[in-house]
Design a protein around this motif. Structure first.
Motif, PDB file in Angstrom:
ATOM      1  N   ALA A 272      53.165  42.431  13.269  1.00 19.02           N
ATOM      2  CA  ALA A 272      52.833  42.063  14.651  1.00 19.02           C
ATOM      3  C   ALA A 272      54.084  42.089  15.529  1.00 19.02           C
ATOM      4  CB  ALA A 272      52.184  40.682  14.691  1.00 19.02           C
ATOM      5  N   LEU A 273      55.184  41.582  15.008  1.00 20.30           N
ATOM      6  CA  LEU A 273      56.435  41.589  15.776  1.00 20.30           C
ATOM      7  C   LEU A 273      56.973  43.011  15.927  1.00 20.30           C
ATOM      8  CD1 LEU A 273      58.043  38.365  14.313  1.00 20.30           C
ATOM      9  CD2 LEU A 273      57.007  38.662  16.574  1.00 20.30           C
ATOM     10  N   TYR A 274      56.818  43.818  14.896  1.00 20.39           N
ATOM     11  CA  TYR A 274      57.207  45.234  14.994  1.00 20.39           C
ATOM     12  C   TYR A 274      56.388  45.928  16.082  1.00 20.39           C
ATOM     13  CZ  TYR A 274      57.448  50.188  13.848  1.00 20.39           C
ATOM     14  OH  TYR A 274      57.586  51.553  13.919  1.00 20.39           O
ATOM     15  N   ALA A 275      55.076  45.695  16.083  1.00 18.40           N
ATOM     16  CA  ALA A 275      54.209  46.319  17.086  1.00 18.40           C
ATOM     17  C   ALA A 275      54.600  45.864  18.489  1.00 18.40           C
ATOM     18  CB  ALA A 275      52.746  45.989  16.807  1.00 18.40           C
ATOM     19  N   GLN A 276      55.003  44.608  18.618  1.00 18.72           N
ATOM     20  CA  GLN A 276      55.381  44.107  19.931  1.00 18.72           C
ATOM     21  C   GLN A 276      56.734  44.651  20.384  1.00 18.72           C
ATOM     22  OE1 GLN A 276      55.325  39.835  20.307  1.00 18.72           O
ATOM     23  NE2 GLN A 276      56.344  39.873  22.298  1.00 18.72           N
TER      24      GLN A 276
ATOM     25  N   ILE B  27      47.843  36.177  20.587  1.00 19.28           N
ATOM     26  CA  ILE B  27      48.747  35.090  20.244  1.00 19.28           C
ATOM     27  C   ILE B  27      48.020  34.044  19.409  1.00 19.28           C
ATOM     28  CG2 ILE B  27      50.113  33.188  21.220  1.00 19.28           C
ATOM     29  CD1 ILE B  27      50.793  35.177  23.530  1.00 19.28           C
ATOM     30  N   LEU B  28      46.773  33.739  19.758  1.00 18.77           N
ATOM     31  CA  LEU B  28      46.000  32.788  18.950  1.00 18.77           C
ATOM     32  C   LEU B  28      45.756  33.331  17.543  1.00 18.77           C
ATOM     33  CD1 LEU B  28      43.380  31.348  21.460  1.00 18.77           C
ATOM     34  CD2 LEU B  28      45.390  30.224  20.502  1.00 18.77           C
ATOM     35  N   GLN B  29      45.547  34.642  17.413  1.00 17.89           N
ATOM     36  CA  GLN B  29      45.383  35.231  16.087  1.00 17.89           C
ATOM     37  C   GLN B  29      46.674  35.091  15.282  1.00 17.89           C
ATOM     38  OE1 GLN B  29      43.265  39.169  16.246  1.00 17.89           O
ATOM     39  NE2 GLN B  29      43.055  38.543  18.386  1.00 17.89           N
ATOM     40  N   ARG B  30      47.804  35.271  15.948  1.00 15.74           N
ATOM     41  CA  ARG B  30      49.091  35.096  15.277  1.00 15.74           C
ATOM     42  C   ARG B  30      49.247  33.659  14.790  1.00 15.74           C
ATOM     43  NH1 ARG B  30      53.694  38.388  18.690  1.00 15.74           N
ATOM     44  NH2 ARG B  30      52.695  40.428  18.560  1.00 15.74           N
ATOM     45  N   ILE B  31      48.811  32.709  15.607  1.00  8.50           N
ATOM     46  CA  ILE B  31      48.883  31.308  15.203  1.00  8.50           C
ATOM     47  C   ILE B  31      48.026  31.082  13.960  1.00  8.50           C
ATOM     48  CG2 ILE B  31      48.256  28.952  15.888  1.00  8.50           C
ATOM     49  CD1 ILE B  31      49.138  29.770  18.762  1.00  8.50           C
ATOM     50  N   GLY B  32      46.855  31.717  13.910  1.00  9.05           N
ATOM     51  CA  GLY B  32      46.007  31.613  12.721  1.00  9.05           C
ATOM     52  C   GLY B  32      46.682  32.181  11.488  1.00  9.05           C
ATOM     53  N   VAL B  33      47.350  33.316  11.631  1.00 11.86           N
ATOM     54  CA  VAL B  33      48.075  33.921  10.508  1.00 11.86           C
ATOM     55  C   VAL B  33      49.199  32.992  10.053  1.00 11.86           C
ATOM     56  CG1 VAL B  33      49.579  35.839   9.806  1.00 11.86           C
ATOM     57  CG2 VAL B  33      47.491  36.299  11.089  1.00 11.86           C
ATOM     58  N   MET B  34      49.951  32.460  11.025  1.00 14.53           N
ATOM     59  CA  MET B  34      51.057  31.561  10.673  1.00 14.53           C
ATOM     60  C   MET B  34      50.552  30.271  10.025  1.00 14.53           C
ATOM     61  SD  MET B  34      53.847  32.045  13.725  1.00 14.53           S
ATOM     62  CE  MET B  34      52.723  31.923  15.104  1.00 14.53           C
TER      63      MET B  34
ATOM     64  N   VAL C 226      38.677  34.134  16.378  1.00 12.61           N
ATOM     65  CA  VAL C 226      39.361  34.647  17.572  1.00 12.61           C
ATOM     66  C   VAL C 226      39.353  36.174  17.551  1.00 12.61           C
ATOM     67  CG1 VAL C 226      41.550  34.720  18.814  1.00 12.61           C
ATOM     68  CG2 VAL C 226      40.779  32.578  17.803  1.00 12.61           C
ATOM     69  N   SER C 227      39.579  36.764  16.380  1.00 12.78           N
ATOM     70  CA  SER C 227      39.547  38.226  16.257  1.00 12.78           C
ATOM     71  C   SER C 227      38.179  38.773  16.649  1.00 12.78           C
ATOM     72  CB  SER C 227      39.863  38.656  14.820  1.00 12.78           C
ATOM     73  OG  SER C 227      41.152  38.293  14.453  1.00 12.78           O
ATOM     74  N   LEU C 228      37.132  38.135  16.151  1.00  7.00           N
ATOM     75  CA  LEU C 228      35.777  38.587  16.473  1.00  7.00           C
ATOM     76  C   LEU C 228      35.480  38.429  17.961  1.00  7.00           C
ATOM     77  CD1 LEU C 228      33.879  37.226  13.353  1.00  7.00           C
ATOM     78  CD2 LEU C 228      34.552  39.593  13.836  1.00  7.00           C
ATOM     79  N   ARG C 229      35.986  37.371  18.556  1.00 10.45           N
ATOM     80  CA  ARG C 229      35.803  37.174  19.998  1.00 10.45           C
ATOM     81  C   ARG C 229      36.461  38.324  20.770  1.00 10.45           C
ATOM     82  NH1 ARG C 229      32.862  35.049  24.143  1.00 10.45           N
ATOM     83  NH2 ARG C 229      34.219  34.607  25.885  1.00 10.45           N
TER      84      ARG C 229
END
Length: 160
Positions: free
Chosen positions: A21-25, A37-44, A80-83
């Motif tokens: 995700a950070l590479y893509a950004q 960002i909320l998906q990233r929080i879920g991953v973390m 969040v991803s599905l949303r």
């Protein structure tokens, strides 16, 4: 495979997902929207809980508790991803208008109102920035979360 090894694998997978995700950004220039960002929080969250579980090295009952927490974090992230996938599937005339940035919202509103506004989504969340094998990033994040959920459930509910 021990519970410790299984949870470490989940933590490592989450670290890898965040690294991508950070590479893509920062290398590919794909700026994350509020739902990203909320998906990233879920991953973390899933990764941190899995790492804590690995450090704790729980036995059977403890592994189920830790596994349940990891699964809850992954379920929240996949929701969040599905949303976001739903927002991306809307016709252009039905996409919500872009709202203020997340930074402005965090400075101006209480956390609960920020979450409510962000989860409603906005036009920027409906934009597909890039695809892999014909699918957008939220699809692959949802697939990742499903993998975390299935792996964790198999880990903690296996016999022996």
């Amino acid at each position: 495979m021990t519970n410790r090894q299984g949870f470490l694998l989940v933590a490592a997978a989450c670290a890898g997902a965040m690294a991508f995700a950070l590479y893509a950004q920062y290398q590919l220039g794909e700026e994350p929207c509020p739902l990203c960002i909320l998906q990233r929080i879920g991953v973390m969250a899933a990764g941190t809980l899995a790492l804590l579980a690995a450090l704790h090295n729980p036995r059977r009952a403890g592994a189920k508790v830790w596994g349940g927490l990891v699964v809850l974090a992954a379920l929240a992230g996949s929701g969040v991803s599905l949303r976001q996938l739903w927002l991306q599937s809307l016709p252009a005339d039905q996409v919500p208008q872009c709202g203020p940035g997340l930074e402005f919202l965090m400075e101006s509103f209480p956390l609960w109102q920020v979450l409510s506004k962000v989860l409603k989504g906005s036009g920027e969340c409906a934009t597909i920035q890039g695809t892999f094998l014909g699918m957008s990033m939220p699809f692959w994040v949802a697939v990742f979360f499903v993998g975390v959920i299935v792996w964790t459930l198999r880990l903690v509910w296996r016999r022996g």
